[in-house]
Every structure is written in structure tokens, then in C-alpha cells.
Design a protein around this motif. Structure first.
Motif, PDB file in Angstrom:
ATOM      1  N   CYS A   1       0.837  -1.215   0.000  1.00 18.39           N
ATOM      2  CA  CYS A   1       0.000   0.000   0.000  1.00 18.39           C
ATOM      3  C   CYS A   1       0.865   1.256   0.000  1.00 18.39           C
ATOM      4  O   CYS A   1       0.534   2.252  -0.658  1.00 18.39           O
ATOM      5  CB  CYS A   1      -0.910   0.005   1.222  1.00 18.39           C
ATOM      6  SG  CYS A   1      -2.212  -1.236   1.193  1.00 18.39           S
ATOM      7  N   ASP A   2       1.987   1.202   0.719  1.00 21.27           N
ATOM      8  CA  ASP A   2       2.915   2.332   0.767  1.00 21.27           C
ATOM      9  C   ASP A   2       3.448   2.636  -0.625  1.00 21.27           C
ATOM     10  O   ASP A   2       3.507   3.795  -1.053  1.00 21.27           O
ATOM     11  CB  ASP A   2       4.048   1.996   1.731  1.00 21.27           C
ATOM     12  CG  ASP A   2       5.026   3.146   1.919  1.00 21.27           C
ATOM     13  OD1 ASP A   2       4.574   4.314   1.960  1.00 21.27           O
ATOM     14  OD2 ASP A   2       6.237   2.879   2.021  1.00 21.27           O
ATOM     15  N   LEU A  54       0.750   4.282  -2.669  1.00 21.27           N
ATOM     16  CA  LEU A  54       0.627   5.711  -2.358  1.00 21.27           C
ATOM     17  C   LEU A  54       1.690   6.519  -3.089  1.00 21.27           C
ATOM     18  O   LEU A  54       1.405   7.576  -3.670  1.00 21.27           O
ATOM     19  CB  LEU A  54       0.749   5.929  -0.849  1.00 21.27           C
ATOM     20  CG  LEU A  54      -0.423   5.479   0.024  1.00 21.27           C
ATOM     21  CD1 LEU A  54      -0.059   5.610   1.503  1.00 21.27           C
ATOM     22  CD2 LEU A  54      -1.674   6.303  -0.278  1.00 21.27           C
ATOM     23  N   ASN A  77       0.726   9.057  -6.169  1.00 17.97           N
ATOM     24  CA  ASN A  77       0.975  10.458  -5.812  1.00 17.97           C
ATOM     25  C   ASN A  77       1.815  11.182  -6.861  1.00 17.97           C
ATOM     26  O   ASN A  77       1.847  12.415  -6.901  1.00 17.97           O
ATOM     27  CB  ASN A  77       1.662  10.529  -4.446  1.00 17.97           C
ATOM     28  CG  ASN A  77       1.717  11.948  -3.898  1.00 17.97           C
ATOM     29  OD1 ASN A  77       0.710  12.644  -3.851  1.00 17.97           O
ATOM     30  ND2 ASN A  77       2.892  12.368  -3.483  1.00 17.97           N
ATOM     31  N   VAL A  99      -5.833   4.072  -3.457  1.00 13.33           N
ATOM     32  CA  VAL A  99      -5.157   2.778  -3.338  1.00 13.33           C
ATOM     33  C   VAL A  99      -6.212   1.757  -2.934  1.00 13.33           C
ATOM     34  O   VAL A  99      -7.033   2.021  -2.045  1.00 13.33           O
ATOM     35  CB  VAL A  99      -4.028   2.817  -2.295  1.00 13.33           C
ATOM     36  CG1 VAL A  99      -3.451   1.421  -2.069  1.00 13.33           C
ATOM     37  CG2 VAL A  99      -2.924   3.777  -2.743  1.00 13.33           C
ATOM     38  N   LEU A 148       1.516   4.074   8.003  1.00 15.79           N
ATOM     39  CA  LEU A 148       0.836   4.014   6.706  1.00 15.79           C
ATOM     40  C   LEU A 148      -0.397   4.914   6.716  1.00 15.79           C
ATOM     41  O   LEU A 148      -0.640   5.661   5.753  1.00 15.79           O
ATOM     42  CB  LEU A 148       0.430   2.573   6.392  1.00 15.79           C
ATOM     43  CG  LEU A 148      -0.377   2.364   5.107  1.00 15.79           C
ATOM     44  CD1 LEU A 148       0.438   2.742   3.876  1.00 15.79           C
ATOM     45  CD2 LEU A 148      -0.867   0.910   5.013  1.00 15.79           C
ATOM     46  N   LYS A 154       0.659   8.542   6.563  1.00 15.95           N
ATOM     47  CA  LYS A 154       1.106   8.913   5.216  1.00 15.95           C
ATOM     48  C   LYS A 154      -0.084   9.118   4.294  1.00 15.95           C
ATOM     49  O   LYS A 154      -0.133  10.095   3.523  1.00 15.95           O
ATOM     50  CB  LYS A 154       2.034   7.841   4.660  1.00 15.95           C
ATOM     51  CG  LYS A 154       2.589   8.155   3.281  1.00 15.95           C
ATOM     52  CD  LYS A 154       3.662   7.154   2.883  1.00 15.95           C
ATOM     53  CE  LYS A 154       4.267   7.486   1.534  1.00 15.95           C
ATOM     54  NZ  LYS A 154       5.394   6.573   1.199  1.00 15.95           N
ATOM     55  N   SER A 155      -1.044   8.214   4.357  1.00 11.37           N
ATOM     56  CA  SER A 155      -2.255   8.349   3.544  1.00 11.37           C
ATOM     57  C   SER A 155      -2.982   9.652   3.853  1.00 11.37           C
ATOM     58  O   SER A 155      -3.437  10.355   2.946  1.00 11.37           O
ATOM     59  CB  SER A 155      -3.181   7.156   3.801  1.00 11.37           C
ATOM     60  OG  SER A 155      -4.442   7.346   3.212  1.00 11.37           O
ATOM     61  N   LYS A 156      -3.085   9.992   5.127  1.00 15.10           N
ATOM     62  CA  LYS A 156      -3.760  11.236   5.525  1.00 15.10           C
ATOM     63  C   LYS A 156      -2.998  12.456   5.029  1.00 15.10           C
ATOM     64  O   LYS A 156      -3.592  13.424   4.527  1.00 15.10           O
ATOM     65  CB  LYS A 156      -3.903  11.295   7.041  1.00 15.10           C
ATOM     66  CG  LYS A 156      -4.927  10.336   7.620  1.00 15.10           C
ATOM     67  CD  LYS A 156      -4.994  10.472   9.142  1.00 15.10           C
ATOM     68  CE  LYS A 156      -6.067   9.599   9.743  1.00 15.10           C
ATOM     69  NZ  LYS A 156      -6.124   9.718  11.222  1.00 15.10           N
ATOM     70  N   ILE A 210      -4.858  10.697   0.224  1.00 10.63           N
ATOM     71  CA  ILE A 210      -5.197   9.632  -0.722  1.00 10.63           C
ATOM     72  C   ILE A 210      -5.855   8.505   0.071  1.00 10.63           C
ATOM     73  O   ILE A 210      -5.212   7.890   0.928  1.00 10.63           O
ATOM     74  CB  ILE A 210      -3.946   9.105  -1.454  1.00 10.63           C
ATOM     75  CG1 ILE A 210      -3.286  10.220  -2.265  1.00 10.63           C
ATOM     76  CG2 ILE A 210      -4.319   7.930  -2.359  1.00 10.63           C
ATOM     77  CD1 ILE A 210      -1.951   9.828  -2.874  1.00 10.63           C
ATOM     78  N   ILE A 245      -7.434   4.838   1.164  1.00  9.95           N
ATOM     79  CA  ILE A 245      -7.120   3.436   0.918  1.00  9.95           C
ATOM     80  C   ILE A 245      -8.401   2.626   1.116  1.00  9.95           C
ATOM     81  O   ILE A 245      -8.983   2.629   2.205  1.00  9.95           O
ATOM     82  CB  ILE A 245      -6.021   2.911   1.859  1.00  9.95           C
ATOM     83  CG1 ILE A 245      -4.724   3.703   1.653  1.00  9.95           C
ATOM     84  CG2 ILE A 245      -5.775   1.419   1.623  1.00  9.95           C
ATOM     85  CD1 ILE A 245      -3.612   3.325   2.621  1.00  9.95           C
ATOM     86  N   THR A 284      -8.414   6.277   6.728  1.00 10.97           N
ATOM     87  CA  THR A 284      -7.842   6.978   5.574  1.00 10.97           C
ATOM     88  C   THR A 284      -8.901   7.560   4.639  1.00 10.97           C
ATOM     89  O   THR A 284      -8.567   8.146   3.619  1.00 10.97           O
ATOM     90  CB  THR A 284      -6.937   6.030   4.761  1.00 10.97           C
ATOM     91  OG1 THR A 284      -7.716   4.931   4.283  1.00 10.97           O
ATOM     92  CG2 THR A 284      -5.786   5.523   5.617  1.00 10.97           C
TER      93      THR A 284
END
Length: 324
Positions: free
Chosen positions: A190-191, A194, A198, A207, A225, A228-230, A234, A236, A256
Motif C-alpha cells: 500500500c505504501d 501511495l 501520488n 489505493v 501508513l 502517510k495516507s492522511k 489519498i 485506501i 484513511t
């Protein structure tokens, strides 16, 4: 005569004040007593944008029924917005400061979905076949200008198909069987999704994790994770197969701005793409002016209320961000 003029002046002032009072009244909430299907509402905040100067906030809010179908025609009266600044007491944003619009009417960007596929040892043989068939159906539902990538993972990760609009290439990538071990690096997959999505511009990024949800081999943990999404704004979305870690997948999606789906059959997955596309496109845009300095931590809390034939329902979503 003077008495008449005085009475006229008083009447004029009273009428003017009454008109101003009417103009300042809050807008009534939209309700639909003919709606026989809605028995709950769900909200998420897929995106939150703050201008570089910190003086304007834009929230994109998804509002759906219990089945994920977007609810439309809402007014400002359906929402209560509170802002917590650096954890202090909440400020309620007045309706007359908020501009409400519908994202679908403002934006026709293509969807860009980074999809992950789980080939770890915890996924059974038939779970993998079901996942592959589900993704084929998923690809078949996409619009011609929408982009997808395919990331396969187990102990390690491999992007077997970078972003493309070509459904034939995507379908062929499903048959690739990379040697990637037996452990589970779901969070790392998932990382990577992203990071890759991005890099794209003028798209609606998302994602989508096709997995059983268990992780034991990632170089990023769940909380990082989610953070990072926040930060990238983006969402998930998670799609579970087999003996699924439902709590973990639900938590990742909720935190997320995505949604969790349990999809054990092809029939369950057949409308997933359309649902995600609608949820990312049929959004309410809530926009207002603000004045916050760099380094300020904001938590936005939006409570949505809606009344159908089955009663009144409420859902609250929050999103936090630090002004850069």
C-alpha cells in the motif's frame, strides 16, 4: 403629518430588520420521507485541502447509505462543522461562512487506482483464484480514461504493471507469477501504491488493497501508513478475501477515508469499481475562509444528519492536518 412619518420610518426599519433576519436564517436540512431504502448513513472525508497561506479550507465529503450508494441533494442544513485548533475547544463554523457545492459538477478527472494483490502464504489457493477473477471483473468495469496499476506482494513487492489505461495490459499482468516469497508485506505494498499514485497529476488518486489483511513483513507499520495516507490525502480502500483480518482492514479504510468490502464472490466485486468511482466523484465540497499559521494542527469534525422514511440518521467524520 410628523407622526405619520415617524410611524412609516419605524415600520420601514422593522421590515428591513426582519428581511435581514430572514437572510441570516440557517438553511433547512434536506430530508426525503419517500426514501424507503436508507436505514443508515456513512460519511468519509477522502480529501482535505488547505491553501498554502492557511486561509482557506476545502473538504470533500462522501455521504452514502448503508450500501455505499451516494446520497444527493443535501444542503448546508444537513451538516455541522467543528474545528479543533491544536486540541483546544471546538469552534462551530457558521453556515453563512460555508460554500457548499457538488464535486461531480466541478471535476471530470479520471480515477487512478493503485491495486495490490496478495500472494502470501496465508492466502489459500482458491482465495488467490477468486482474487484474480475479481480483479479481472474490476478492470472490466473501469472507464476508458481511468488508470490502474497492479502491485503483487508476499515477502517482497513487485509492481507488475505500472499505471495504464490499457485494460488488455492490466488483464495480462494478473497472470504474471513473480517469485515473491510467502510472508505478507501488505502495508509496504500500500505504501508503494501511495508513492506511485501520488506522482500522477490531474487524477482522483486511490489505493485499493486486495488481500486477507494480515501483515508480518512490511517496513512500514499500520499507524505510519495511515499517517502517510492522511498527509497525502489519498484514501485506501480494502477488499478482503478468505480468512480476513476484518478489524484491521476496516480500521485502515476508515482512518484513511476509504471503505472496507468483504468480497468472497465475483458477484460481490462486480459493482465495486462503480461504487468507488461514485464515492470519489459524487462528493460534497465544503469550503470556507480561515486564518491559521504554519504549524497549526487542525482537526475538522463534520456531523451529517439525514431523515428518510425509516427515521433520522447521523454520521460523524473527522480529519486532521498540520498546516505546512
Amino acid at each position: 403629518m410628523k407622526k405619520f412619518h415617524l410611524l412609516f420610518l419605524i415600520a420601514f426599519i422593522f421590515a428591513a430588520c426582519s428581511k435581514d433576519s430572514d437572510n441570516n436564517q440557517d438553511e433547512a436540512a434536506f430530508e426525503n420521507l419517500n426514501d424507503q431504502t436508507t436505514v443508515a448513513i456513512e460519511t468519509t472525508i477522502p480529501r482535505m485541502e488547505i491553501s498554502q497561506s492557511g486561509n482557506n479550507i476545502t473538504i470533500l465529503l462522501s455521504v452514502t447509505d448503508q450500501d455505499g450508494t451516494p446520497l444527493e441533494q443535501f444542503t448546508l442544513g444537513n451538516y455541522t462543522i467543528k474545528v479543533y485548533v491544536n486540541g483546544d475547544d471546538a469552534e462551530t463554523i457558521a453556515q453563512n461562512k460555508i460554500v457548499l457545492s457538488e464535486f461531480e459538477q466541478l471535476n471530470n478527472k479520471p480515477l487512478a487506482a493503485a491495486t495490490t494483490m496478495d500472494y502470501s502464504g496465508s492466502m489459500g489457493y482458491y482465495d488467490k483464484l477468486e482474487m484474480e477473477e475479481a480483479l479481472r471483473n474490476f478492470i472490466g468495469l473501469k472507464n476508458s480514461n481511468d488508470l490502474m496499476s497492479i502491485i503483487k506482494f508476499a515477502s517482497t513487492i513487485e509492481e507488475v504493471q505500472p499505471f495504464t489505461t490499457d485494460a488488455t495490459l492490466l488483464d495480462a499482468a494478473i497472470d504474471l507469477k513473480p517469485g515473491i516469497g510467502f510472508s505478507t508485506a501488505f502495508y509496504s505494498a500500500c505504501d508503494l501504491g501511495l508513492d506511485q499514485v501520488n506522482k500522477l497529476s490531474n487524477v482522483l488518486p486511490v489505493v485499493i488493497g486486495f488481500t486477507d489483511g494480515y501483515d508480518n513483513s512490511s517496513n512500514i507499520n499500520l499507524d505510519d501508513l495511515i499517517d502517510k495516507s492522511k498527509n497525502l490525502v489519498i484514501p485506501i480502500y480494502t477488499v478482503g478475501f478468505g480468512g480476513t483480518d476484518e478489524d484491521g482492514l476496516q480500521y485502515l479504510a476508515d482512518e484513511t477515508g476509504g471503505r472496507y468490502f468483504y468480497a468472497p464472490t465475483n458477484e460481490d466485486i462486480s459493482n465495486l469499481y462503480q461504487l468507488i468511482s461514485q464515492q470519489l466523484r459524487k462528493l460534497y465540497v465544503l469550503d470556507w475562509s480561515a486564518s491559521y499559521s504554519t504549524g497549526t494542527e487542525l482537526t475538522i469534525e463534520i456531523t451529517t444528519e439525514y431523515t428518510s422514511a425509516n427515521g433520522s440518521f447521523t454520521s460523524t467524520s473527522t480529519k486532521s492536518i498540520i498546516i505546512q
